[in-house]
Design an enzyme around this catalytic site. Structure first.
Site, PDB file in Angstrom:
ATOM      1  N   ASP A  38      15.601 122.592  54.967  1.00 20.74           N
ATOM      2  CA  ASP A  38      14.954 123.805  54.675  1.00 20.74           C
ATOM      3  C   ASP A  38      15.385 123.617  53.556  1.00 20.74           C
ATOM      4  OD1 ASP A  38      13.982 126.192  53.093  1.00 20.74           O
ATOM      5  OD2 ASP A  38      13.943 127.293  55.855  1.00 20.74           O
ATOM      6  N   ASP A  39      14.231 123.304  52.911  1.00 17.89           N
ATOM      7  CA  ASP A  39      14.558 123.350  50.846  1.00 17.89           C
ATOM      8  C   ASP A  39      15.497 121.945  50.961  1.00 17.89           C
ATOM      9  OD1 ASP A  39      12.843 124.945  50.359  1.00 17.89           O
ATOM     10  OD2 ASP A  39      14.644 125.738  49.238  1.00 17.89           O
ATOM     11  N   CYS A  78       8.251 126.795  52.529  1.00 21.60           N
ATOM     12  CA  CYS A  78       8.109 127.243  53.803  1.00 21.60           C
ATOM     13  C   CYS A  78       7.124 127.411  55.406  1.00 21.60           C
ATOM     14  CB  CYS A  78       9.191 128.946  53.973  1.00 21.60           C
ATOM     15  SG  CYS A  78      10.263 128.076  52.846  1.00 21.60           S
ATOM     16  N   ARG A  82       5.599 124.206  57.838  1.00 23.19           N
ATOM     17  CA  ARG A  82       6.177 124.515  59.152  1.00 23.19           C
ATOM     18  C   ARG A  82       4.563 124.380  59.769  1.00 23.19           C
ATOM     19  NH1 ARG A  82      11.331 126.204  59.596  1.00 23.19           N
ATOM     20  NH2 ARG A  82      12.067 126.149  56.908  1.00 23.19           N
ATOM     21  N   LYS A 131      14.973 128.816  62.392  1.00 22.69           N
ATOM     22  CA  LYS A 131      14.202 129.980  61.205  1.00 22.69           C
ATOM     23  C   LYS A 131      12.748 129.211  62.251  1.00 22.69           C
ATOM     24  CE  LYS A 131      12.187 129.440  56.553  1.00 22.69           C
ATOM     25  NZ  LYS A 131      12.128 129.147  56.012  1.00 22.69           N
ATOM     26  N   HIS A 133       9.596 131.337  61.119  1.00 17.19           N
ATOM     27  CA  HIS A 133       8.562 131.491  59.763  1.00 17.19           C
ATOM     28  C   HIS A 133       7.425 131.932  59.931  1.00 17.19           C
ATOM     29  CE1 HIS A 133       9.551 132.192  55.010  1.00 17.19           C
ATOM     30  NE2 HIS A 133       8.999 132.899  55.700  1.00 17.19           N
ATOM     31  N   SER A 156      12.456 133.347  55.707  1.00 13.60           N
ATOM     32  CA  SER A 156      13.817 132.449  55.368  1.00 13.60           C
ATOM     33  C   SER A 156      14.962 133.201  55.216  1.00 13.60           C
ATOM     34  CB  SER A 156      13.687 132.391  54.116  1.00 13.60           C
ATOM     35  OG  SER A 156      12.642 131.250  53.735  1.00 13.60           O
ATOM     36  N   HIS A 223      18.259 125.628  52.509  1.00 18.15           N
ATOM     37  CA  HIS A 223      17.530 126.995  51.431  1.00 18.15           C
ATOM     38  C   HIS A 223      18.732 128.159  51.308  1.00 18.15           C
ATOM     39  CE1 HIS A 223      15.043 130.502  50.326  1.00 18.15           C
ATOM     40  NE2 HIS A 223      13.838 129.996  51.133  1.00 18.15           N
ATOM     41  N   ASP A 275      11.117 120.892  55.181  1.00 17.20           N
ATOM     42  CA  ASP A 275       9.807 121.441  54.975  1.00 17.20           C
ATOM     43  C   ASP A 275       9.035 120.789  53.261  1.00 17.20           C
ATOM     44  OD1 ASP A 275      11.388 123.075  53.677  1.00 17.20           O
ATOM     45  OD2 ASP A 275      10.397 124.745  53.962  1.00 17.20           O
ATOM     46  N   ASN A 276       9.814 120.655  52.238  1.00 14.30           N
ATOM     47  CA  ASN A 276       9.103 120.644  51.314  1.00 14.30           C
ATOM     48  C   ASN A 276      10.865 119.745  50.456  1.00 14.30           C
ATOM     49  OD1 ASN A 276       9.196 123.927  51.788  1.00 14.30           O
ATOM     50  ND2 ASN A 276      10.901 123.398  50.348  1.00 14.30           N
ATOM     51  N   LYS A 296      10.038 121.823  44.928  1.00 12.01           N
ATOM     52  CA  LYS A 296       9.597 122.542  45.977  1.00 12.01           C
ATOM     53  C   LYS A 296       8.106 123.680  44.553  1.00 12.01           C
ATOM     54  CE  LYS A 296      10.653 127.035  48.436  1.00 12.01           C
ATOM     55  NZ  LYS A 296      11.583 128.340  48.736  1.00 12.01           N
TER      56      LYS A 296
END
Length: 479
Positions: A38-39, A78, A82, A131, A133, A156, A223, A275-276, A296
């Site tokens: 994540d991130d 996010c 996904r 996670k 989301h 998140s 994240h 994810d990004n 992001k």
């Protein structure tokens, strides 16, 4: 003599039964492991150029598998990202935009087919540890969308009462930890989550070693807020952020070790990506997308171009680096081809990249990729070596004071007023706008973009698409 001959024949039959033929082995569908951070920034892996974070397990995985250097997340945020990787659709096709929060009353529609549902139809065991989301109400939880079991958080990890902007901007409720559909804890800190997710993943592999399985590991880290266990605290030259990445790398190593110890390594597809891009406003608690531009929340390369490592010893050559573009929407149809699964009956946007990954072709599975953000705004298009951006508003930390130690800095907003075109192969940092030099390329990309707008729309131009679908929504029966 007869008894002796009979025993020899019987032993031969048992031996043959214990050693399946090559043809029989090939009929066993591969396991699938998708590790999704994540991130995490493009540069935040050793083999992708990190100067100060050690990732020996990811580097080893790349050496034994392959790297994609022009792989894109489905969107730069996010929930949308996904939705894309789990359904093979552009997120805006299925009505998932931005990052869903505790106040949202919508989520993934039951009519959409997730990777888990697709593989479950093939007899796979399915588990998610991390996670989710894609909606936190019961009808949207992973156990309602193809997963046999879940351990993790619904959205998140910063959507909790300890957010640095709680009060002035946000009013988040408690953050719950779930076991399937039951709340088992209310989180006040998160230092053990990466370890717990890893232990659950390893246990899932051991319990399902005799049946095909799909293991989805969407880590809540890196994240913000950043959390790391004691075993990795202070280990990195990059501070707390580097410590977090090192623990994720350890987690990757534990999962790959479990596959090897259970005799599953050769016939398992393992994918690692994010994810990004990095949340740059958080300064020293953010990752790095260098040498890419921005991070992001933008369609620039740093927002959606991510590290991607894939290992599948039975089918993929070791040590290969692939530079052709590919996007998260292509993961589902690629896995469908590798496993023999049927594609969803609903229209999807992804295409199988098996030929590209196996070396049968050097071409991207798609002619072009489209970059949407916010609520259905088309920001750009990737076409061959070209990346074109349409006029839009985006955020930047350029010239701004960065955040520090978990506190965010303030973005500056920029209005792009004209079309811009970049050669992202030879100008990886997107420094030179060459739109005026290549009017024919601009025209060709605009034509493709207009075709996609007819299907999915473009809020920047006030256009609604003819092929978009609604997300799932709460009603009185399902509450």
């Amino acid at each position: 003599m007869f008894r002796y001959s009979f025993l020899i024949a019987l032993l031969c039959l048992v031996s043959c039964a214990e050693k399946p033929s090559k043809e029989q082995k090939e009929k066993v569908p591969p396991n699938v492991v998708l590790i999704f951070t994540d991130d995490q920034g493009y540069q935040d892996v050793g083999v992708f150029g990190s100067p100060d974070i050690e990732t020996p397990n990811l580097d080893k995985m790349a050496a034994e598998g392959l790297q994609l250097t022009h792989y894109y997340a489905a969107q730069a945020v996010c929930s949308a990202s996904r939705a894309g990787i789990l359904t093979g659709c552009y997120p805006n096709r299925i009505g998932i935009h931005n990052a869903l929060g505790p106040d949202n009353t919508h989520g993934i529609n039951a009519s959409e087919t997730t990777l888990a549902e697709m593989l479950k139809e093939q007899g796979y065991a399915t588990g998610i540890f991390g996670k989710w989301h894609l909606g936190h109400h019961p009808m949207f939880l992973p156990t309602r969308h193809g997963f046999d079991e879940w351990f993790g958080i619904p959205y998140s990890n910063d959507m909790w009462p300890y957010h640095p902007q709680q009060g002035p901007i946000f009013n988040f409720p408690d953050l719950h930890l779930y076991e399937n559909e039951k709340v088992i804890d209310t989180l006040t800190e998160q230092s053990q989550l990466t370890t717990q997710i890893t232990e659950r993943s390893v246990d899932f592999i051991k319990r399902n070693k005799d049946t095909p399985f799909f293991l989805y590991v969407p880590h809540p880290q890196p994240h913000v807020p950043l959390f790391v266990s004691e075993k990795f605290k202070g280990k990195s030259e990059r501070g707390l952020y580097g410590d977090v990445i090192m623990e994720i790398d350890w987690s990757v190593g534990e999962i790959n070790k479990a596959l090897k110890e259970n005799g599953l390594e050769d016939n398992t597809i393992v994918i690692f990506t994010s994810d990004n891009g990095p949340w740059l406003s958080y300064g020293n608690h953010a990752g790095s997308a260098l040498p890419l531009r921005e991070g992001k929340g933008t369609a620039w390369e740093g927002g959606q171009r991510e590290p991607f490592i894939m290992k599948y010893p039975e089918k993929l050559k070791a040590g290969k680096v692939i530079e052709a573009p590919m996007m998260a929407i292509d993961i589902l149809p690629t896995i469908a081809e590798f496993t023999g699964a049927d594609l969803p009956t609903n229209t999807i946007d992804g295409k199988s990249a098996v030929k590209l990954l196996t070396g049968e072709s050097e071409d991207s599975p798609q002619k072009a990729y489209f970059f949407y953000y916010r609520v259905n705004e088309m920001f750009g298009v990737r076409y061959g070596k070209w990346k074109l951006y349409f006029p839009h508003r985006y955020r930047t930390m350029d010239g701004q004071e960065p955040g520090k130690d978990g506190q965010p800095g303030d973005y500056r907003m920029i209005d792009m007023e004209e079309i811009e075109l970049y050669d992202v192969v030879n100008d990886v940092s997107e420094t030179k706008n060459v739109a005026d030099e290549h009017p024919e390329i601009v025209s060709e990309i605009k034509f493709m973009a207009n075709g996609m707008r007819q299907k999915l729309g473009d809020a920047l131009l006030g256009l609604e698409g003819s092929e978009t679908r609604e997300p799932g929504r709460l009603n009185e029966i399902n509450q």
